[in-house]
Design a protein around this motif. Structure first.
Motif, short mmCIF file in Angstrom:
data_model
loop_
_atom_site.label_atom_id
_atom_site.label_comp_id
_atom_site.label_asym_id
_atom_site.label_seq_id
_atom_site.Cartn_x
_atom_site.Cartn_y
_atom_site.Cartn_z
N GLU A 176 0.82 -1.21 0.00
CA GLU A 176 0.00 0.00 0.00
C GLU A 176 0.85 1.26 0.00
OE1 GLU A 176 -3.14 -0.16 -0.71
OE2 GLU A 176 -2.95 -2.35 -0.67
N ALA A 177 1.95 1.25 0.73
CA ALA A 177 2.84 2.41 0.74
C ALA A 177 3.50 2.60 -0.63
CB ALA A 177 3.91 2.24 1.82
N ILE A 178 3.87 1.49 -1.27
CA ILE A 178 4.51 1.57 -2.59
C ILE A 178 3.54 2.09 -3.64
CG2 ILE A 178 5.56 0.20 -4.44
CD1 ILE A 178 6.83 -1.52 -2.19
N VAL A 179 2.27 1.70 -3.55
CA VAL A 179 1.25 2.23 -4.46
C VAL A 179 1.22 3.76 -4.38
CG1 VAL A 179 -1.25 2.44 -4.83
CG2 VAL A 179 -0.22 0.18 -4.54
N ASN A 191 2.73 8.92 -6.78
CA ASN A 191 3.32 10.24 -6.55
C ASN A 191 4.34 10.58 -7.64
OD1 ASN A 191 1.85 10.59 -4.21
ND2 ASN A 191 3.57 10.27 -2.82
N VAL A 192 5.18 9.60 -7.97
CA VAL A 192 6.22 9.80 -8.98
C VAL A 192 5.61 10.06 -10.36
CG1 VAL A 192 8.10 8.67 -10.25
CG2 VAL A 192 8.01 8.53 -7.74
N LEU A 193 4.59 9.29 -10.71
CA LEU A 193 3.92 9.48 -12.00
C LEU A 193 3.28 10.86 -12.09
CD1 LEU A 193 2.15 6.02 -12.52
CD2 LEU A 193 4.26 6.82 -13.58
N GLU A 194 2.60 11.26 -11.02
CA GLU A 194 1.92 12.56 -11.02
C GLU A 194 2.92 13.72 -11.05
OE1 GLU A 194 -1.33 15.05 -8.30
OE2 GLU A 194 -0.86 12.97 -7.81
N LYS A 252 14.73 5.57 -10.77
CA LYS A 252 15.50 6.46 -9.89
C LYS A 252 14.62 7.11 -8.82
CE LYS A 252 18.48 10.56 -10.06
NZ LYS A 252 19.10 11.58 -10.95
N GLU A 253 13.48 7.63 -9.24
CA GLU A 253 12.64 8.38 -8.30
C GLU A 253 11.85 7.48 -7.35
OE1 GLU A 253 10.50 11.78 -9.45
OE2 GLU A 253 12.14 12.60 -10.67
N THR A 254 11.41 6.30 -7.83
CA THR A 254 10.65 5.42 -6.93
C THR A 254 11.54 4.83 -5.84
OG1 THR A 254 10.90 3.57 -8.51
CG2 THR A 254 8.81 4.80 -8.55
N MET A 255 12.82 4.65 -6.11
CA MET A 255 13.71 4.16 -5.06
C MET A 255 13.74 5.13 -3.89
SD MET A 255 16.99 2.22 -6.79
CE MET A 255 17.54 3.55 -7.84
N ILE A 256 13.71 6.41 -4.20
CA ILE A 256 13.71 7.45 -3.15
C ILE A 256 12.33 7.59 -2.52
CG2 ILE A 256 14.05 9.91 -2.70
CD1 ILE A 256 16.05 9.84 -5.11
N GLU A 257 11.31 7.67 -3.39
CA GLU A 257 9.94 7.90 -2.91
C GLU A 257 9.43 6.73 -2.06
OE1 GLU A 257 6.60 10.56 -2.74
OE2 GLU A 257 8.63 10.82 -3.52
N ASP A 258 9.75 5.51 -2.47
CA ASP A 258 9.35 4.33 -1.68
C ASP A 258 9.83 4.47 -0.24
OD1 ASP A 258 8.25 3.12 -3.89
OD2 ASP A 258 9.68 1.49 -4.01
N LEU A 261 10.76 7.11 1.42
CA LEU A 261 10.13 8.23 2.13
C LEU A 261 8.74 7.85 2.64
CD1 LEU A 261 11.08 11.23 -0.20
CD2 LEU A 261 11.95 10.78 2.11
N ILE A 262 7.94 7.23 1.77
CA ILE A 262 6.56 6.89 2.16
C ILE A 262 6.55 5.75 3.18
CG2 ILE A 262 4.32 6.08 1.33
CD1 ILE A 262 4.98 8.94 0.52
N ILE A 263 7.40 4.75 2.98
CA ILE A 263 7.43 3.62 3.92
C ILE A 263 7.93 4.07 5.29
CG2 ILE A 263 8.51 1.38 4.41
CD1 ILE A 263 8.49 1.00 1.28
N LYS A 264 8.90 4.97 5.29
CA LYS A 264 9.38 5.51 6.58
C LYS A 264 8.26 6.24 7.31
CE LYS A 264 13.35 8.02 8.46
NZ LYS A 264 14.59 8.77 8.11
#
Length: 215
Positions: free
Chosen positions: A24-27, A32-35, A78-84, A86-89
């Motif tokens: 759910e966090a990864i979704v 977020n990255v796509l938008e 590149k961006e999902t590695m960072i965003e994942d 952040l959201i999971i934390k």
């Protein structure tokens, strides 16, 4: 399937589908990255993520976004590695039943490690969220080494001088990686993979713990 415990000197755990589920966090992170980048693609949902969980992070992206050009795929990787992270934390993940209690019991009898196909920093978030840094002695992941899971299992085994480790995961890919690294494998069947007929498997983490605790 149950069997009499043999003398493993250590346990190496997969993470996603084995100890927790961060779907759910990864979704949220991927949408977020796509938008943010105005990438024209359908809204990602949990079924998309579950189809690729267990793959290396870059392969997850390439599989889901195979219709996009390589430049956009690289940006998303590149961006999902960072965003994942952040959201999971921020949001955490869903721990499977009995995991924390079971890990603490197992740690009384075994040296314990983690090997995952995740990005850099992901395992550290898991350890910090649940205060497990004192339980796991070492870990490795694709994000650190850009190597396969079998290579990373082998790396953890060699640098910690493990003689008879057991790898615990949830997918056929986990079993294949363990076999390639010449490490025994147990499956937890509640994760993302189908039950493997030839694997020793357990329906709950508690059942796994009962089997592994010496009599």
């Amino acid at each position: 399937m149950k069997m009499k415990t043999i003398s493993y000197d250590s346990l190496i755990f997969d993470l996603d589908g084995t100890l927790w589920d961060t779907t759910e966090a990864i979704v949220v992170a991927w949408n977020n990255v796509l938008e943010r980048n105005k990438i024209n693609f359908k809204k990602i949902d949990s079924s998309d993520i579950k189809k690729v969980t267990g793959m290396q992070h870059d392969e997850c992206v390439k599989t889901i976004f195979r219709s996009l050009d390589k430049k956009k795929q690289s940006l998303i990787i590149k961006e999902t590695m960072i965003e994942d992270n952040l959201i999971i934390k921020k949001n955490g993940g869903r721990l499977y039943n009995g995991v924390i209690e079971g890990l603490r019991l197992l740690n009384q009898h075994y040296k314990m490690y983690i090997v995952s196909n995740c990005q850099k920093g992901y395992i550290e978030i898991f350890l910090n969220l649940y205060k497990l840094n004192n339980i796991f002695l070492d870990f490795e992941c694709w994000g650190n080494t850009k190597k396969s899971k079998s290579d990373n299992i082998d790396m953890v085994k060699n640098r910690n001088k493990l003689q008879n480790p057991l790898y615990i995961g949830d997918t056929n890919g986990d079993m294949t990686a363990a076999n390639k690294a010449h490490v025994k494998f147990y499956q937890l069947t509640y994760g993302f993979g189908d039950k493997i007929d030839e694997a020793i498997s357990f329906p709950t983490f508690t059942d796994l713990v009962k089997n592994l605790i010496p009599n």
